[in-house]
Design an enzyme around this catalytic site. Structure first.
Site, PDB file in Angstrom:
ATOM      1  N   GLU A 150    -105.220  -3.514 -15.876  1.00 38.93           N
ATOM      2  CA  GLU A 150    -104.708  -4.049 -17.149  1.00 38.93           C
ATOM      3  C   GLU A 150    -105.087  -3.120 -18.307  1.00 38.93           C
ATOM      4  OE1 GLU A 150    -106.369  -5.852 -14.884  1.00 38.93           O
ATOM      5  OE2 GLU A 150    -104.689  -7.041 -14.149  1.00 38.93           O
ATOM      6  N   GLU A 179    -114.315  10.644 -15.062  1.00 41.98           N
ATOM      7  CA  GLU A 179    -114.265   9.623 -14.010  1.00 41.98           C
ATOM      8  C   GLU A 179    -112.815   9.416 -13.570  1.00 41.98           C
ATOM      9  OE1 GLU A 179    -116.509   6.124 -15.019  1.00 41.98           O
ATOM     10  OE2 GLU A 179    -115.828   5.022 -13.274  1.00 41.98           O
ATOM     11  N   GLN A 181    -125.091   5.033 -12.697  1.00 45.56           N
ATOM     12  CA  GLN A 181    -124.422   4.910 -13.999  1.00 45.56           C
ATOM     13  C   GLN A 181    -124.671   3.517 -14.598  1.00 45.56           C
ATOM     14  OE1 GLN A 181    -120.154   5.104 -13.585  1.00 45.56           O
ATOM     15  NE2 GLN A 181    -119.799   5.474 -15.751  1.00 45.56           N
ATOM     16  N   GLY A 182    -125.447   3.459 -15.663  1.00 43.29           N
ATOM     17  CA  GLY A 182    -125.747   2.164 -16.300  1.00 43.29           C
ATOM     18  C   GLY A 182    -124.873   1.938 -17.516  1.00 43.29           C
ATOM     19  N   TYR A 183    -123.608   1.638 -17.291  1.00 42.33           N
ATOM     20  CA  TYR A 183    -122.685   1.333 -18.390  1.00 42.33           C
ATOM     21  C   TYR A 183    -122.493  -0.186 -18.496  1.00 42.33           C
ATOM     22  CZ  TYR A 183    -120.780   6.041 -19.543  1.00 42.33           C
ATOM     23  OH  TYR A 183    -120.591   7.330 -19.983  1.00 42.33           O
ATOM     24  N   SER A 184    -121.916  -0.792 -17.427  1.00 42.37           N
ATOM     25  CA  SER A 184    -121.477  -2.193 -17.499  1.00 42.37           C
ATOM     26  C   SER A 184    -122.646  -3.160 -17.616  1.00 42.37           C
ATOM     27  CB  SER A 184    -120.669  -2.551 -16.252  1.00 42.37           C
ATOM     28  OG  SER A 184    -119.622  -1.638 -16.084  1.00 42.37           O
ATOM     29  N   SER A 191    -109.970  -1.189 -15.477  1.00 40.37           N
ATOM     30  CA  SER A 191    -109.089  -2.044 -14.651  1.00 40.37           C
ATOM     31  C   SER A 191    -107.619  -1.670 -14.882  1.00 40.37           C
ATOM     32  CB  SER A 191    -109.310  -3.514 -15.001  1.00 40.37           C
ATOM     33  OG  SER A 191    -108.778  -3.765 -16.284  1.00 40.37           O
TER      34      SER A 191
HETATM   35  C1  LIG Z   1    -117.374  -2.088  -6.763  1.00 40.10           C
HETATM   36  C2  LIG Z   1    -117.690  -1.841  -8.224  1.00 40.10           C
HETATM   37  C3  LIG Z   1    -118.518  -0.777  -8.562  1.00 40.10           C
HETATM   38  C4  LIG Z   1    -118.856  -0.555  -9.911  1.00 40.10           C
HETATM   39  N1  LIG Z   1    -119.755   0.441 -10.211  1.00 40.10           N
HETATM   40  C5  LIG Z   1    -120.186   0.570 -11.492  1.00 40.10           C
HETATM   41  C6  LIG Z   1    -121.228   1.500 -11.824  1.00 40.10           C
HETATM   42  O1  LIG Z   1    -121.742   2.224 -10.957  1.00 40.10           O
HETATM   43  N2  LIG Z   1    -121.669   1.537 -13.101  1.00 40.10           N
HETATM   44  C7  LIG Z   1    -121.128   0.771 -14.092  1.00 40.10           C
HETATM   45  O2  LIG Z   1    -121.543   0.889 -15.234  1.00 40.10           O
HETATM   46  N3  LIG Z   1    -120.147  -0.135 -13.816  1.00 40.10           N
HETATM   47  C8  LIG Z   1    -119.679  -0.249 -12.540  1.00 40.10           C
HETATM   48  N4  LIG Z   1    -118.694  -1.171 -12.240  1.00 40.10           N
HETATM   49  C9  LIG Z   1    -118.231  -2.077 -13.294  1.00 40.10           C
HETATM   50  C10 LIG Z   1    -116.799  -1.851 -13.719  1.00 40.10           C
HETATM   51  O3  LIG Z   1    -116.692  -0.722 -14.528  1.00 40.10           O
HETATM   52  C11 LIG Z   1    -116.351  -3.140 -14.469  1.00 40.10           C
HETATM   53  O4  LIG Z   1    -116.296  -4.154 -13.479  1.00 40.10           O
HETATM   54  C12 LIG Z   1    -115.020  -2.978 -15.132  1.00 40.10           C
HETATM   55  O5  LIG Z   1    -115.138  -2.160 -16.274  1.00 40.10           O
HETATM   56  C13 LIG Z   1    -114.431  -4.349 -15.575  1.00 40.10           C
HETATM   57  O6  LIG Z   1    -115.337  -5.040 -16.335  1.00 40.10           O
HETATM   58  P1  LIG Z   1    -115.740  -6.570 -16.009  1.00 40.10           P
HETATM   59  O7  LIG Z   1    -116.116  -6.638 -14.551  1.00 40.10           O
HETATM   60  O8  LIG Z   1    -116.753  -6.995 -17.004  1.00 40.10           O
HETATM   61  O9  LIG Z   1    -114.419  -7.401 -16.184  1.00 40.10           O
HETATM   62  P2  LIG Z   1    -113.777  -7.894 -17.565  1.00 40.10           P
HETATM   63  O10 LIG Z   1    -113.791  -6.781 -18.542  1.00 40.10           O
HETATM   64  O11 LIG Z   1    -114.438  -9.168 -17.964  1.00 40.10           O
HETATM   65  O12 LIG Z   1    -112.291  -8.169 -17.150  1.00 40.10           O
HETATM   66  C14 LIG Z   1    -111.886  -9.376 -16.472  1.00 40.10           C
HETATM   67  C15 LIG Z   1    -110.376  -9.348 -16.344  1.00 40.10           C
HETATM   68  O13 LIG Z   1    -109.762  -9.362 -17.644  1.00 40.10           O
HETATM   69  C16 LIG Z   1    -108.900  -8.249 -17.789  1.00 40.10           C
HETATM   70  N5  LIG Z   1    -108.990  -7.729 -19.156  1.00 40.10           N
HETATM   71  C17 LIG Z   1    -110.122  -7.443 -19.854  1.00 40.10           C
HETATM   72  N6  LIG Z   1    -109.824  -6.969 -21.080  1.00 40.10           N
HETATM   73  C18 LIG Z   1    -108.475  -6.943 -21.159  1.00 40.10           C
HETATM   74  C19 LIG Z   1    -107.543  -6.543 -22.166  1.00 40.10           C
HETATM   75  N7  LIG Z   1    -107.965  -6.063 -23.342  1.00 40.10           N
HETATM   76  N8  LIG Z   1    -106.218  -6.643 -21.904  1.00 40.10           N
HETATM   77  C20 LIG Z   1    -105.776  -7.108 -20.696  1.00 40.10           C
HETATM   78  N9  LIG Z   1    -106.612  -7.522 -19.704  1.00 40.10           N
HETATM   79  C21 LIG Z   1    -107.931  -7.433 -19.942  1.00 40.10           C
HETATM   80  C22 LIG Z   1    -109.416  -7.216 -16.796  1.00 40.10           C
HETATM   81  O14 LIG Z   1    -108.391  -6.306 -16.409  1.00 40.10           O
HETATM   82  C23 LIG Z   1    -109.845  -8.092 -15.636  1.00 40.10           C
HETATM   83  O15 LIG Z   1    -108.737  -8.445 -14.842  1.00 40.10           O
HETATM   84  C24 LIG Z   1    -118.326  -1.385 -10.903  1.00 40.10           C
HETATM   85  C25 LIG Z   1    -117.465  -2.445 -10.545  1.00 40.10           C
HETATM   86  C26 LIG Z   1    -117.162  -2.678  -9.236  1.00 40.10           C
HETATM   87  C27 LIG Z   1    -116.273  -3.854  -8.906  1.00 40.10           C
END
Ligand SMILES: Cc1cc2nc3c(=O)[nH]c(=O)nc-3n(C[C@H](O)[C@H](O)[C@H](O)COP(=O)(O)OP(=O)(O)OC[C@H]3O[C@@H](n4cnc5c(N)ncnc54)[C@H](O)[C@@H]3O)c2cc1C
Length: 399
Positions: free
Chosen positions: A387, A244, A126-129, A385
């Site tokens: 939050e 999901e 899954q290439g989302y993030s 997450s």
């Molecule tokens: C083990 C693992 C597997 C994963 N696998 C995949 C995958 O296969 N494919 C894929 O596409 N992605 C994957 N992800 C990515 C995952 O979806 C993202 O890590 C997640 O969406 C959070 O984004 P971020 O890491 O950029 O954190 P950020 O969005 O930068 O968030 C950082 C912090 O700020 C908080 N925050 C952010 N926005 C808000 C808001 N509006 N209000 C309150 N708090 C906020 C968050 O809760 C968090 O605590 C994976 C992540 C992990 C850790």
């Protein structure tokens, strides 16, 4: 078994249990129970067994090879397979991309990709993030520029689970920057063997490797790999994210197992000559978590039973479920750590490369508890997450 189960679901549960008794190899069950590392082949073999039985795609419509399961039937299936120590079905093809394909894709795309999902010969990721787009997914900046019959794709994806095993990636890309962020996003299928695709490992804090960075450097993707309409990918992306969150119901079964394991650990861990299981504070804490697990189970069943409710209510229900399930599993994992940490806490991840052929020893069980605690921290981050889930709930309540 839940009080909400009717005769049909009870019979189905018994059928799944009987199947799992002989279909889950002991070596794989030991790996799953101890949180040891699974090989890709362990998962593929299990999926093939399920496919032979007609259950891998049970929640898909019959016309695409599924069995038209209700959400509750799917929940019973996931609950029993988790209880039997079966591997989790790799969700990226079966739960995420497959339903997007048969809902929004063309007949040619279905004919081309669904068979590989059904027989597990095509592994998806899954290439989302991206580094600058996680919670705020619509900020993604990987560009896809149309060039004749192809797109040329450049950008970076991050945290891509199992990209190192994947044949294909479903990917969100930006095809336009003129509109509001959600408008210019498209949903593309990318062959991971294409020139310009580079996968680099991310080793997580459990010292294991499941996630990756994926670099896309002027990758040529045939335009026929676009799903639906260019620029409307956000609609398909959101449909997939809802699936999901529903998939979290698999983890309810795992949470119940974690609670059992906690109980067994407390019976075999001694302090001052007595098992920790008789310690009043442990008993109070355990009772509290047991009640929470029962509540979670009921919540999950209720959420899945109300298929008729509107989309907004379903989405809030899924958020609450995800929040409760992941936070509770972290609490139980912490309680397990608190028990074994009384005797010091070595972490030997090398033990987790275990072939499952013998009974696991105490050191492996401990390594598994530590790994589950460490990697479990990620569960309140991925799939939205905590939050973000709380924001969804607060918004629905008008707060
Ligand atoms: C083990 C693992 C597997 C994963 N696998 C995949 C995958 O296969 N494919 C894929 O596409 N992605 C994957 N992800 C990515 C995952 O979806 C993202 O890590 C997640 O969406 C959070 O984004 P971020 O890491 O950029 O954190 P950020 O969005 O930068 O968030 C950082 C912090 O700020 C908080 N925050 C952010 N926005 C808000 C808001 N509006 N209000 C309150 N708090 C906020 C968050 O809760 C968090 O605590 C994976 C992540 C992990 C850790």
């Amino acid at each position: 078994m839940g009080h909400w189960e009717d005769a049909y679901l009870r019979a189905f549960r018994a059928e799944v249990r009987a199947f799992c008794d002989h279909a889950v190899p002991a070596s794989v069950r030991r790996k799953v129970e101890t949180h040891a590392l699974l090989e890709k082949q362990d998962i593929v073999d299990w999926q093939n067994r399920l496919q032979e039985r007609g259950w891998l795609l049970g929640h898909w419509p019959k016309r695409y090879g599924g069995a038209d399961w209700s959400l509750l039937q799917r929940y019973v299936f996931l609950d029993e397979t988790a209880n039997a120590g079966a591997p989790r079905i790799a969700p990226f093809g079966v739960n995420y991309c497959g339903p997007v394909l048969y809902t929004f894709g063309t007949k040619e795309q279905c004919d081309r990709y669904l068979p590989g999902i059904a027989d597990s010969t095509t592994w998806w990721c899954q290439g989302y993030s991206e580094p600058g787009a996680g919670s705020d997914l619509a900020a993604l900046s990987t560009r896809a520029v149309r060039d004749g019959d192809s797109y040329r794709v450049t950008g970076q994806k991050v945290w891509t689970t199992f990209a190192h095993w994947a044949d294909m990636m479903f990917c969100l890309v930006r095809t336009s920057t003129h509109d509001k962020p959600q408008e210019g996003i498209s949903f593309l299928l990318i062959d991971m063997k294409s020139p310009g695709v580079t996968v680099r490992p991310i080793v997580t804090m459990d010292l294991c490797h499941e996630t990756n960075e994926v670099f896309l450097d002027d990758v040529v993707v045939p335009a026929e790999n676009l799903i639906g309409i260019e620029g409307k990918g956000w609609t398909y992306a959101k449909f997939l994210l809802d699936n999901e969150r529903i998939s979290v119901s698999y983890f309810v079964g795992r949470v119940k197992l974690m609670l059992d394991r906690l109980n067994r650990l407390a019976e075999t861990t001694y302090e001052a000559g007595r098992p920790c299981a008789v310690d009043p504070e442990f008993k109070r804490n355990f009772a509290d978590m047991s009640v929470s697990v029962r509540v979670l189970e009921s919540l999950c069943a209720r959420q899945l039973a109300f298929t008729g409710q509107d989309e907004g209510a379903r989405s809030v229900g899924a958020s609450i479920l995800k929040l409760r399930c992941t936070e509770l599993s972290q609490k139980i994992a912490q309680a397990q750590i608190d028990l074994i940490a009384r005797q010091g806490l070595p972490y030997r991840p090398e033990l987790l490369t275990f072939d499952g052929e013998s009974e696991p020893d105490a050191a492996l069980w401990e390594a598994g508890v530590v790994r589950s605690h460490l990697i479990g921290r990620a569960s309140t981050i991925y799939g939205g997450s905590s939050e973000i889930q709380k924001n969804v709930v607060a918004k629905a309540l008008g707060l």
